[in-house]
Structures are given as structure tokens and as C-alpha cells.
Design an enzyme around this catalytic site. Structure first.
Site, PDB file in Angstrom:
ATOM      1  N   ILE A 149      32.337  43.273  43.445  1.00  0.00           N
ATOM      2  CA  ILE A 149      32.048  44.453  42.596  1.00  0.00           C
ATOM      3  C   ILE A 149      31.166  43.821  41.943  1.00  0.00           C
ATOM      4  CG2 ILE A 149      32.338  46.872  42.221  1.00  0.00           C
ATOM      5  CD1 ILE A 149      35.210  46.348  43.507  1.00  0.00           C
ATOM      6  N   LYS A 150      29.549  44.721  41.780  1.00  0.00           N
ATOM      7  CA  LYS A 150      29.043  44.253  40.413  1.00  0.00           C
ATOM      8  C   LYS A 150      29.263  45.578  39.938  1.00  0.00           C
ATOM      9  CE  LYS A 150      24.603  42.034  39.574  1.00  0.00           C
ATOM     10  NZ  LYS A 150      25.111  40.926  38.074  1.00  0.00           N
ATOM     11  N   SER A 151      30.291  46.089  39.455  1.00  0.00           N
ATOM     12  CA  SER A 151      30.544  47.428  38.334  1.00  0.00           C
ATOM     13  C   SER A 151      30.106  46.989  37.272  1.00  0.00           C
ATOM     14  CB  SER A 151      31.834  47.004  38.527  1.00  0.00           C
ATOM     15  OG  SER A 151      32.591  46.572  37.621  1.00  0.00           O
TER      16      SER A 151
END
Ligand code: PXG
Length: 286
Positions: A149-151
Site C-alpha cells: 500500500i502506497k499510503s
């Protein structure tokens, strides 16, 4: 002056502002992508959008634009800013809420698109190769927030960057909590032995980079053997060459890791070949 797209309209840089009640700021609740355009063409936009929407889905975050409309925003933002080569940052936050982390209070996600430029290191660093250290801070564990997840939570990676800076190094290598090699702070890692390239597998604690995939493709086309394999620091110390890949970094060689020279301590011939082939692919339009 770059014009910033924010929730449906363009603003001058100084005028593009968010509420202090946006949960992207209050809780790091959101997702982002870093994308490049070469010669006015956005590189692998579909793959970046796939990852953005998958990250948002995993976080139960509704993006109030269809992927096709988001693609139009990105293309338009590059055009409006008159850019040929650009670095594009897409950010989607949970939106305006109140104090208290209940995401239900946020009625609509905030969407931001910035088209500008980025240079992680000067040209001489690309020529001599990076000096790296292994960061004490490890990547996030999949039992917590999935590393895919590119949070907007980049604190582990920012701490690793500080650890590199404090050690006088250009960049940090991050490990899994088990000690296996994961990635750089914003890059994936490859090692070269003879004509074989190896990189940690996509299911490990890494972000599966768009550049990583592109590099695996061009390397296979060029006849290199490419394997996704669990790596330890020993594998990197004893490799002929090590290089990193990322949208911002592109392809960059590593000269030293933890005080050891990698190979002859310079950017090696395979890395140079991959740099050239990746550059050619990017200019061809991906
Ligand atoms: N791992 C991590 C943790 C990343 O953040 C990559 C690998 C490489 O993925 P791509 O898809 O870009 O090949 C990234 C992406 C920066 C910066 O300023 C870095 C990224 C994105 C945006 C900005 O260094 N990293």
C-alpha cells in the site's frame, strides 16, 4: 510557477491549500503515487493508477473519480504546466473531517495532482554510484499495514533516510524484520552476479515498483537472467553490482554498502547497460 489541480480546479502554487482538518494531515490517512512523464508522455500511467486504486481499496478509501477521469487529470496537469519531462504527484486523502480518527466523519476524499520536477541526486552521484548503509529501521510488517500500500504513512522510510543522512551516506537499505533485504527508502533493489539479476520477490515487504517491473522486462529482453529471490545483505556485499530502481531515482548504481565496496566500487557495466535500456524505454513511451 506550477499550477496545482485540487478537487476539480487549478490553483497557483501558493493558493493550493487544504484544511487543517484534512485526515491526510491529521492521521496520514491517504494514498499517493509518484509518476514520471518523458517527452510529454506519462510513463505507465495505467499501472500507477492500478496501484493507486488498489492501495485505496485496501484502505476502504473511495476515490471520487473513475480511473479514466483520473488519467485525464494527470495528462491535463502535465499539459497545463507546459511540461515535457515531469514528475507527477497524485495524492488522495480521506478528506475533511473532525478531530478523532473516525473515517466516517470524512464525507469526501481530497484529490490533488501536482506536476513539477524532481532530482533525487546530482548527476555526479549517478556517475560515481551511491554510498549506502543498512538502516536500523525495518520496513513495515505485512501483519500491520501491507507494504504494497502506497499510503501517506512513510515514517519508517523517512527514519531510514535520516539514518543514512546521519551516517553520511546517500541512501539507506531497508530490511524485513527477519533481516532479509527489502528495498531502499523509495526504490527497489537489484543485485547482479555475472549475467544474472536478482531482486526480492513481490510478495515480500516491498512496494512492487513500476520501475522494477520495467527493468525486469528490459533486462529479460536483453538476455539477462532475472530472478525474484529472497536476498540477504551477504548477497549484496558479494554481488558484482547492486542498483536501485524507482520512479524518482530511475536506475542508480550502488558503489558501497555498509563500508564494503560493491564489485569494484564503481557503477558497473550491467548497471550502465540497464540505465541506458531503461532510458530508451522511457523515451519510447514505455
Ligand atoms: N519502494 C518504495 C517504498 C517506494 O516508495 C518504490 C519502491 C519504487 O516504486 P516505483 O513504482 O516508483 O518504481 C517506491 C516509490 C521520493 C519518492 O521522493 C519515492 C517514491 C515515490 C515518490 C517519491 O524519493 N518511491
Amino acid at each position: 510557477m506550477p499550477k496545482i489541480w485540487l478537487d476539480g480546479r487549478y490553483y497557483e502554487k501558493e493558493e493550493a491549500k487544504l484544511s487543517v482538518f484534512d485526515h491526510g494531515l491529521l492521521y496520514g490517512d491517504g494514498v499517493f503515487e509518484g509518476i514520471r512523464a518523458y517527452d510529454g508522455r506519462v510513463f505507465r500511467l495505467g499501472l500507477h493508477l492500478d496501484r493507486l486504486y488498489a492501495s485505496a481499496h485496501a484502505l476502504l478509501l473511495d476515490i471520487p473519480l473513475a480511473p479514466e477521469a483520473m488519467a485525464d487529470v494527470v495528462e491535463d496537469c502535465v499539459r497545463v504546466n507546459g511540461l515535457a519531462d515531469a514528475y507527477i504527484r497524485l495524492v488522495v486523502t480521506r478528506g475533511y473531517g473532525d478531530l478523532g480518527l473516525d473515517p466516517r466523519k470524512c464525507k469526501r476524499a481530497t484529490v490533488i495532482c501536482i506536476a513539477d520536477s524532481i532530482a533525487l541526486w546530482p548527476a555526479e552521484v549517478y556517475a560515481r554510484g551511491l554510498t549506502m548503509i543498512t538502516a536500523p529501521t525495518s520496513v513495515n510488517q505485512p501483519s500491520g499495514l501491507a507494504p504494497q500500500i502506497k499510503s501517506l504513512n512513510y515514517l519508517a522510510h523517512i527514519m531510514a533516510k535520516f539514518e543514512a543522512i546521519n551516517a553520511g551516506a546517500d541512501e539507506a537499505l531497508m530490511l524485513e524484520p527477519t533481516g532479509e533485504v527489502a528495498e531502499g527508502v523509495g526504490e527497489n533493489v537489484f543485485c547482479v552476479k555475472g549475467q544474472a539479476l536478482r531482486t526480492p520477490p513481490g510478495y515480500a515487504g516491498i512496494l512492487r515498483g513500476v520501475t522494477r517491473d520495467a527493468v525486469m522486462e528490459v533486462a529479460r529482453e536483453a538476455g539477462y537472467e532475472v530472478r525474484e529471490e529472497t536476498l540477504t545483505r551477504y548477497d549484496l556485499y558479494t554481488a558484482d553490482e547492486v542498483f536501485l530502481t524507482g520512479t524518482a531515482a530511475e536506475v542508480v548504481g550502488v558503489a558501497r554498502l555498509d563500508g564494503r565496496k560493491i564489485g569494484c566500487g564503481q557503477v558497473g557495466p550491467v548497471t550502465k547497460d540497464i540505465m541506458a535500456r531503461f532510458g530508451e524505454l522511457a523515451r519510447r513511451g514505455g
